[in-house]
Design an enzyme around this catalytic site. Structure first.
Site, PDB file in Angstrom:
ATOM      1  N   TRP A  43       0.831  -1.211   0.000  1.00 38.33           N
ATOM      2  CA  TRP A  43       0.000   0.000   0.000  1.00 38.33           C
ATOM      3  C   TRP A  43       0.862   1.256   0.000  1.00 38.33           C
ATOM      4  CZ3 TRP A  43      -4.560  -0.369   3.996  1.00 38.33           C
ATOM      5  CH2 TRP A  43      -5.268  -1.570   3.798  1.00 38.33           C
TER       6      TRP A  43
HETATM    7 FE1  SF4 Z   1       3.744  -1.867   2.369  1.00 36.61          FE
HETATM    8 FE2  SF4 Z   1       4.927  -1.629   4.767  1.00 36.61          FE
HETATM    9 FE3  SF4 Z   1       2.508  -0.553   4.357  1.00 36.61          FE
HETATM   10 FE4  SF4 Z   1       2.822  -3.209   4.488  1.00 36.61          FE
HETATM   11  S1  SF4 Z   1       3.160  -1.716   6.168  1.00 36.61           S
HETATM   12  S2  SF4 Z   1       1.601  -2.086   2.996  1.00 36.61           S
HETATM   13  S3  SF4 Z   1       4.816  -3.495   3.473  1.00 36.61           S
HETATM   14  S4  SF4 Z   1       4.447   0.051   3.352  1.00 36.61           S
END
Ligand code: SF4
Ligand code: SF4
Length: 153
Positions: A43
């Site tokens: 995300w």
């Molecule tokens: Fe991507 Fe980290 Fe967000 Fe998970 S927590 S969606 S790996 S940015």
């Protein structure tokens, strides 16, 4: 910009696994280190980057933002209440950004299940949860019907 883990920095604490809303941060069962199992499903929320106590997670910059040979380093300093981003371009140029982490103490945000269940009437409203009080206003601004007619010939 999806994330990746520097395995030599990671100590396998699992904070990134717990916080990832896309459930793509996993601990490798052999090496006991975290890795992003599916960068295309990231995300790009950077919750994991901010949560990692070892600063072991970085972002893969998109080519238009940070071309090959770049690095994107992030540093969370809870005692200062800041997140710093250091973008290093392959020609050696650096850009540094520092932002406040948030306005509430780390770890103090309640999960949805900790709030009282909403009144069923709330589902008929266009307001989001905790609006308008969470915005510190009495009422959301809205156009009145006569304003909608302005400019219509
Ligand atoms: Fe991507 Fe980290 Fe967000 Fe998970 S927590 S969606 S790996 S940015
Ligand atoms: Fe490794 Fe950081 Fe994830 Fe902990 S939060 S498992 S140190 S990458």
């Amino acid at each position: 910009m999806p994330t990746f883990v520097y395995m030599t920095r990671c100590d396998g604490c699992g904070h990134c696994v717990d916080i990832c809303p896309s459930n793509i941060m996993h601990i490798d069962t052999t090496y006991r280190r975290a890795y992003n199992i599916e960068p295309s499903m990231c995300w790009e929320c950077y919750s994991c980057v901010k949560a990692c106590p070892q600063n072991a997670i970085d972002c893969r910059g998109y080519a238009d933002f940070a071309p090959m040979g770049h690095s994107v380093r992030v540093l969370r300093e809870p005692e200062k209440g800041t997140i710093s981003w250091k973008i290093k371009f392959r020609n050696g140029h650096e850009k540094n950004f520092e932002s406040p982490i948030r306005t509430t103490p780390w770890g103090s945000i309640k999960s949805a299940s900790e709030y009282a269940a909403p009144n069923p009437d709330a589902f008929k409203s266009q307001e989001l949860a905790h609006e308008p009080e969470a915005l510190n206003i009495d009422k959301l601004p809205a156009l009145t019907p006569d304003q909608l007619k302005q400019g219509v010939v």
